[in-house]
Write a protein that holds these residues in place. Structure first.
Motif, mmCIF file in Angstrom:
data_model
loop_
_atom_site.group_PDB
_atom_site.id
_atom_site.type_symbol
_atom_site.label_atom_id
_atom_site.label_comp_id
_atom_site.label_asym_id
_atom_site.label_seq_id
_atom_site.Cartn_x
_atom_site.Cartn_y
_atom_site.Cartn_z
ATOM 1 N N THR A 68 0.813 -1.225 0.000
ATOM 2 C CA THR A 68 0.000 0.000 0.000
ATOM 3 C C THR A 68 0.841 1.267 0.000
ATOM 4 O OG1 THR A 68 -0.194 -0.101 2.403
ATOM 5 C CG2 THR A 68 -1.969 -1.110 1.113
ATOM 6 N N SER A 69 2.131 1.154 0.292
ATOM 7 C CA SER A 69 3.007 2.339 0.271
ATOM 8 C C SER A 69 3.390 2.743 -1.150
ATOM 9 C CB SER A 69 4.279 2.065 1.078
ATOM 10 O OG SER A 69 4.984 0.958 0.509
ATOM 11 N N LEU A 70 3.044 1.905 -2.132
ATOM 12 C CA LEU A 70 3.349 2.203 -3.532
ATOM 13 C C LEU A 70 2.049 2.305 -4.324
ATOM 14 C CD1 LEU A 70 6.310 -0.291 -4.096
ATOM 15 C CD2 LEU A 70 6.449 2.172 -3.657
ATOM 16 N N SER A 71 2.030 3.210 -5.284
ATOM 17 C CA SER A 71 0.868 3.383 -6.151
ATOM 18 C C SER A 71 1.241 3.001 -7.577
ATOM 19 C CB SER A 71 0.399 4.843 -6.132
ATOM 20 O OG SER A 71 -0.028 5.202 -4.838
ATOM 21 N N VAL A 72 0.369 2.256 -8.232
ATOM 22 C CA VAL A 72 0.571 1.846 -9.615
ATOM 23 C C VAL A 72 -0.364 2.684 -10.473
ATOM 24 C CG1 VAL A 72 0.460 -0.057 -11.261
ATOM 25 C CG2 VAL A 72 1.185 -0.496 -8.887
ATOM 26 N N LEU A 73 0.222 3.414 -11.438
ATOM 27 C CA LEU A 73 -0.574 4.300 -12.278
ATOM 28 C C LEU A 73 -0.374 3.980 -13.755
ATOM 29 C CD1 LEU A 73 0.102 7.786 -10.619
ATOM 30 C CD2 LEU A 73 -1.855 6.266 -10.264
ATOM 31 N N PRO A 74 -1.463 3.989 -14.531
ATOM 32 C CA PRO A 74 -1.338 3.858 -15.983
ATOM 33 C C PRO A 74 -1.066 5.229 -16.595
ATOM 34 C CG PRO A 74 -3.645 3.917 -15.383
ATOM 35 C CD PRO A 74 -2.851 3.991 -14.095
ATOM 36 N N GLU A 75 -0.103 5.289 -17.475
ATOM 37 C CA GLU A 75 0.224 6.494 -18.247
ATOM 38 C C GLU A 75 0.318 7.782 -17.415
ATOM 39 O OE1 GLU A 75 -2.866 6.272 -21.287
ATOM 40 O OE2 GLU A 75 -1.529 5.062 -22.517
ATOM 41 N N PRO A 76 1.134 7.762 -16.343
ATOM 42 C CA PRO A 76 1.291 8.988 -15.555
ATOM 43 C C PRO A 76 2.292 9.946 -16.201
ATOM 44 C CG PRO A 76 2.700 7.323 -14.655
ATOM 45 C CD PRO A 76 1.939 6.677 -15.797
ATOM 46 N N ASN A 77 2.159 11.214 -15.893
ATOM 47 C CA ASN A 77 3.154 12.212 -16.303
ATOM 48 C C ASN A 77 4.322 12.113 -15.331
ATOM 49 O OD1 ASN A 77 1.386 13.338 -18.274
ATOM 50 N ND2 ASN A 77 0.359 14.490 -16.672
ATOM 51 N N VAL A 78 5.543 11.959 -15.873
ATOM 52 C CA VAL A 78 6.732 11.837 -15.031
ATOM 53 C C VAL A 78 7.768 12.860 -15.478
ATOM 54 C CG1 VAL A 78 8.626 10.343 -14.288
ATOM 55 C CG2 VAL A 78 6.321 9.383 -14.591
ATOM 56 N N ARG A 79 8.193 13.695 -14.529
ATOM 57 C CA ARG A 79 9.250 14.683 -14.790
ATOM 58 C C ARG A 79 10.593 14.022 -14.518
ATOM 59 N NH1 ARG A 79 8.009 17.937 -11.110
ATOM 60 N NH2 ARG A 79 6.713 19.377 -12.315
ATOM 61 N N LEU A 80 11.388 13.866 -15.582
ATOM 62 C CA LEU A 80 12.717 13.280 -15.423
ATOM 63 C C LEU A 80 13.730 14.345 -15.043
ATOM 64 C CD1 LEU A 80 12.678 10.859 -18.491
ATOM 65 C CD2 LEU A 80 12.085 10.356 -16.108
ATOM 66 N N THR A 81 13.668 15.485 -15.701
ATOM 67 C CA THR A 81 14.472 16.671 -15.399
ATOM 68 C C THR A 81 13.667 17.870 -15.892
ATOM 69 O OG1 THR A 81 15.600 16.668 -17.544
ATOM 70 C CG2 THR A 81 16.686 15.467 -15.754
ATOM 71 N N VAL A 82 14.248 19.040 -15.774
ATOM 72 C CA VAL A 82 13.594 20.245 -16.288
ATOM 73 C C VAL A 82 13.366 20.072 -17.789
ATOM 74 C CG1 VAL A 82 13.863 22.723 -16.673
ATOM 75 C CG2 VAL A 82 14.617 21.699 -14.527
ATOM 76 N N ASP A 83 12.160 20.341 -18.240
ATOM 77 C CA ASP A 83 11.769 20.251 -19.646
ATOM 78 C C ASP A 83 11.993 18.870 -20.251
ATOM 79 O OD1 ASP A 83 10.946 22.877 -19.481
ATOM 80 O OD2 ASP A 83 12.827 23.672 -20.228
ATOM 81 N N ARG A 84 11.878 17.850 -19.410
ATOM 82 C CA ARG A 84 11.944 16.460 -19.882
ATOM 83 C C ARG A 84 10.854 15.695 -19.127
ATOM 84 N NH1 ARG A 84 17.711 13.525 -19.961
ATOM 85 N NH2 ARG A 84 18.071 14.951 -21.701
#
Length: 185
Positions: A68-84
């Motif tokens: 329960t401490s982890l969430s599984v999401l389909p197609e989430p927006n993920v920021r890898l770095t600035v403008d990525r």
């Protein structure tokens, strides 16, 4: 009946000449098919029905196995770095901010990409490189042919394959067994 009206995205989507920023990207109309990589928009067509079904079933299998401490999401927006900013098919996220539009890579513990003919190089070459640079420890690439999974662990800044086959046994960040032929039915 009136002819359809052409509408520009905020900021003049077609006329945008400068590199795109996260703010520009966030101002776009919602679309699960547009990623931002170093100021350039990367667009993909909607996934096929088999791809979407497999995405849903992999997500459900991971969600059933995840603590329960982890969430599984389909197609989430993920920021890898600035403008990525990218959109993996499935991501397992710790410390989920339930109101966030974008999740930080530092909170992502596993990403899943399902390879499609239209984005094969993107999922096999570009995205693993970007995920490794962002420090995401686990990367699972699923080839629809077969189907077969390739589980990779980040070691010294690069991904190393630790499991491969039609059935993928995940030991970390939690235990899960993905029988991909069964999930693809």
């Amino acid at each position: 009946m009136a002819a359809p009206q052409h509408q520009e995205a905020p900021g003049g989507f077609l006329d945008h000449s400068a590199p795109w920023t996260e703010q520009d990207w966030l101002a776009l109309p919602e679309s699960p098919n547009v990623e931002l990589v170093d100021g350039v928009l990367v667009m993909s067509p909607r996934a096929s029905n088999p791809h979407q079904r497999l995405l849903l079933r992999i997500g459900a299998a991971l969600d059933a196995a995840a603590p329960t401490s982890l969430s599984v999401l389909p197609e989430p927006n993920v920021r890898l770095t600035v403008d990525r900013l990218v959109i993996p098919d499935v991501a397992v996220i710790a410390d989920l901010d339930r109101h966030a539009v974008v999740n930080d890579a530092g909170d992502v513990v596993l990403v899943v990409e399902i390879v499609s003919p239209g984005n094969a190089a993107h999922d096999r070459v570009l995205k693993p490189h970007l995920y490794a640079e962002a420090g995401i420890r686990w990367y699972l690439r699923v080839e629809q042919e077969g189907p077969a999974g390739h589980l990779h662990e980040l070691v010294d800044g690069a991904y190393r394959e630790v499991a491969r086959g039609p059935v993928v046994e995940i030991a970390e960040p939690f235990t899960a067994r993905l029988d991909l032929p069964h999930l693809a039915r």
